[in-house]
Design a protein around this motif. Structure first.
Motif, PDB file in Angstrom:
ATOM      1  N   GLU A  93       7.487  -2.181   2.233  1.00 53.55           N
ATOM      2  CA  GLU A  93       6.759  -2.118   0.962  1.00 53.55           C
ATOM      3  C   GLU A  93       5.285  -2.440   1.164  1.00 53.55           C
ATOM      4  O   GLU A  93       4.412  -1.781   0.600  1.00 53.55           O
ATOM      5  CB  GLU A  93       7.366  -3.093  -0.058  1.00 53.55           C
ATOM      6  N   LEU A  94       5.000  -3.435   1.984  1.00 55.80           N
ATOM      7  CA  LEU A  94       3.611  -3.792   2.258  1.00 55.80           C
ATOM      8  C   LEU A  94       2.896  -2.662   2.999  1.00 55.80           C
ATOM      9  O   LEU A  94       1.748  -2.326   2.685  1.00 55.80           O
ATOM     10  CB  LEU A  94       3.552  -5.078   3.084  1.00 55.80           C
ATOM     11  N   ALA A  95       3.569  -2.075   3.976  1.00 53.87           N
ATOM     12  CA  ALA A  95       2.955  -0.990   4.743  1.00 53.87           C
ATOM     13  C   ALA A  95       2.623   0.199   3.850  1.00 53.87           C
ATOM     14  O   ALA A  95       1.543   0.800   3.958  1.00 53.87           O
ATOM     15  CB  ALA A  95       3.882  -0.570   5.881  1.00 53.87           C
ATOM     16  N   LEU A  96       3.536   0.555   2.942  1.00 57.10           N
ATOM     17  CA  LEU A  96       3.287   1.674   2.034  1.00 57.10           C
ATOM     18  C   LEU A  96       2.150   1.366   1.061  1.00 57.10           C
ATOM     19  O   LEU A  96       1.313   2.222   0.774  1.00 57.10           O
ATOM     20  CB  LEU A  96       4.561   2.005   1.261  1.00 57.10           C
ATOM     21  N   ALA A  97       2.115   0.136   0.554  1.00 57.33           N
ATOM     22  CA  ALA A  97       1.059  -0.244  -0.378  1.00 57.33           C
ATOM     23  C   ALA A  97      -0.309  -0.192   0.297  1.00 57.33           C
ATOM     24  O   ALA A  97      -1.283   0.286  -0.284  1.00 57.33           O
ATOM     25  CB  ALA A  97       1.326  -1.638  -0.936  1.00 57.33           C
ATOM     26  N   ARG A  98      -0.378  -0.686   1.533  1.00 58.02           N
ATOM     27  CA  ARG A  98      -1.661  -0.645   2.253  1.00 58.02           C
ATOM     28  C   ARG A  98      -2.085   0.788   2.541  1.00 58.02           C
ATOM     29  O   ARG A  98      -3.279   1.111   2.499  1.00 58.02           O
ATOM     30  CB  ARG A  98      -1.551  -1.438   3.551  1.00 58.02           C
ATOM     31  N   ALA A  99      -1.120   1.663   2.813  1.00 58.32           N
ATOM     32  CA  ALA A  99      -1.458   3.057   3.106  1.00 58.32           C
ATOM     33  C   ALA A  99      -1.970   3.768   1.865  1.00 58.32           C
ATOM     34  O   ALA A  99      -2.973   4.492   1.913  1.00 58.32           O
ATOM     35  CB  ALA A  99      -0.232   3.780   3.662  1.00 58.32           C
ATOM     36  N   GLY A 103      -5.682   3.046   2.375  1.00 58.18           N
ATOM     37  CA  GLY A 103      -5.837   4.055   3.412  1.00 58.18           C
ATOM     38  C   GLY A 103      -5.516   3.564   4.802  1.00 58.18           C
ATOM     39  O   GLY A 103      -5.930   4.176   5.790  1.00 58.18           O
ATOM     40  N   GLU A 104      -4.756   2.464   4.917  1.00 62.59           N
ATOM     41  CA  GLU A 104      -4.397   1.910   6.215  1.00 62.59           C
ATOM     42  C   GLU A 104      -2.935   2.232   6.490  1.00 62.59           C
ATOM     43  O   GLU A 104      -2.028   1.505   6.069  1.00 62.59           O
ATOM     44  CB  GLU A 104      -4.624   0.397   6.231  1.00 62.59           C
ATOM     45  N   ALA A 105      -2.709   3.334   7.201  1.00 63.82           N
ATOM     46  CA  ALA A 105      -1.347   3.798   7.435  1.00 63.82           C
ATOM     47  C   ALA A 105      -0.812   3.413   8.806  1.00 63.82           C
ATOM     48  O   ALA A 105       0.274   3.846   9.190  1.00 63.82           O
ATOM     49  CB  ALA A 105      -1.278   5.316   7.274  1.00 63.82           C
ATOM     50  N   THR A 106      -1.532   2.593   9.556  1.00 69.55           N
ATOM     51  CA  THR A 106      -1.110   2.282  10.918  1.00 69.55           C
ATOM     52  C   THR A 106       0.120   1.389  10.971  1.00 69.55           C
ATOM     53  O   THR A 106       0.797   1.342  11.993  1.00 69.55           O
ATOM     54  CB  THR A 106      -2.253   1.591  11.681  1.00 69.55           C
ATOM     55  N   GLN A 107       0.428   0.679   9.886  1.00 68.88           N
ATOM     56  CA  GLN A 107       1.554  -0.243   9.896  1.00 68.88           C
ATOM     57  C   GLN A 107       2.858   0.397   9.423  1.00 68.88           C
ATOM     58  O   GLN A 107       3.896  -0.265   9.402  1.00 68.88           O
ATOM     59  CB  GLN A 107       1.243  -1.467   9.037  1.00 68.88           C
ATOM     60  N   ILE A 108       2.810   1.679   9.050  1.00 68.00           N
ATOM     61  CA  ILE A 108       4.026   2.349   8.590  1.00 68.00           C
ATOM     62  C   ILE A 108       4.945   2.590   9.777  1.00 68.00           C
ATOM     63  O   ILE A 108       4.516   3.080  10.828  1.00 68.00           O
ATOM     64  CB  ILE A 108       3.689   3.673   7.897  1.00 68.00           C
ATOM     65  N   HIS A 123       2.170  13.757   2.915  1.00 68.21           N
ATOM     66  CA  HIS A 123       0.822  13.669   2.371  1.00 68.21           C
ATOM     67  C   HIS A 123       0.623  12.428   1.509  1.00 68.21           C
ATOM     68  O   HIS A 123      -0.508  11.987   1.288  1.00 68.21           O
ATOM     69  CB  HIS A 123       0.492  14.913   1.551  1.00 68.21           C
ATOM     70  N   LEU A 124       1.722  11.846   1.029  1.00 65.34           N
ATOM     71  CA  LEU A 124       1.597  10.651   0.198  1.00 65.34           C
ATOM     72  C   LEU A 124       1.170   9.428   1.005  1.00 65.34           C
ATOM     73  O   LEU A 124       0.697   8.441   0.438  1.00 65.34           O
ATOM     74  CB  LEU A 124       2.924  10.351  -0.510  1.00 65.34           C
TER      75      LEU A 124
END
Length: 199
Positions: A93-99, A103-108, A123-124
């Motif tokens: 949940e945190l990784a998706l929220a940050r992405a 715009g920080e998708a590195t933790q997904i 794309h989301l």
């Protein structure tokens, strides 16, 4: 790595390096071994540069002036928002929220990224004009709740777009969408009309 460079790096510094460029699509992995390039692509990294000679790396001073101060302010705001998200969310949940928000998708997790790709929703995970539009709708809705006038709501939306672009690191898709939205809202603010055909 800053320890190998000899001095800590700070935001705003410019670096120039001479090395060997490696593109992810041009590098093949050995069968049965860890696919490092696949892992890097899942983290949004599609190329690397190897610099073997320390003399081939030049580090300039940090930029000064209004632009540097504005970028530093946005960076501090991003860190504050990320810290607050970290206190309320965890894991995927945190990784998706940050992405989506920063715009920080590195933790997904790579498995989650592949799952989104399989259902056509990759794309989301990257901030784009779609996200910018949703943010603008929320900002304009907040303006109506605050009972702002049409002109005040438009100016409020412009400010919100600029702030969101800064929070996401001024990524090109967001900048394009924010620029278009700013022109449209500015037209509303000065009383110009817009037709759907012309837009």
């Amino acid at each position: 790595h800053s320890g190998q460079i000899g001095s800590p790096l700070v935001s705003g510094q410019r670096m120039r390096a001479t090395g060997r460029f490696h593109h992810a699509d041009a590098e093949a992995s050995s069968p049965g071994l860890f696919d490092n390039w696949r892992y890097l692509r899942s983290r949004g990294i599609f190329a690397t540069v190897n610099v073997n000679d320390s003399g081939a790396l030049e580090i300039g001073p940090a930029s000064q002036g209004f632009r540097a101060a504005a970028l530093s302010l946005f960076r501090d705001a991003r860190e504050w928002m990320a810290a607050n998200l970290g206190r309320r969310l965890a894991g995927d949940e945190l990784a998706l929220a940050r992405a989506i928000l920063l715009g920080e998708a590195t933790q997904i997790d790579p498995a989650n990224r592949e799952a989104f790709s399989r259902v056509g929703l990759a794309h989301l995970l990257a901030v784009s004009g779609l996200h910018t539009g949703f943010i603008l709708l929320l900002i304009l809705g907040l303006g109506r709740v605050c009972r702002l006038s049409a002109r005040g709501g438009a100016l409020f939306g412009i400010i919100g777009l600029l702030l969101y672009a800064g929070l996401t690191g001024f990524r090109p898709p967001v900048v394009r969408a924010a620029t278009m939205g700013t022109f449209v809202l500015f037209g509303f603010a000065i009383g110009r009309t817009m037709t759907s055909l012309a837009s």
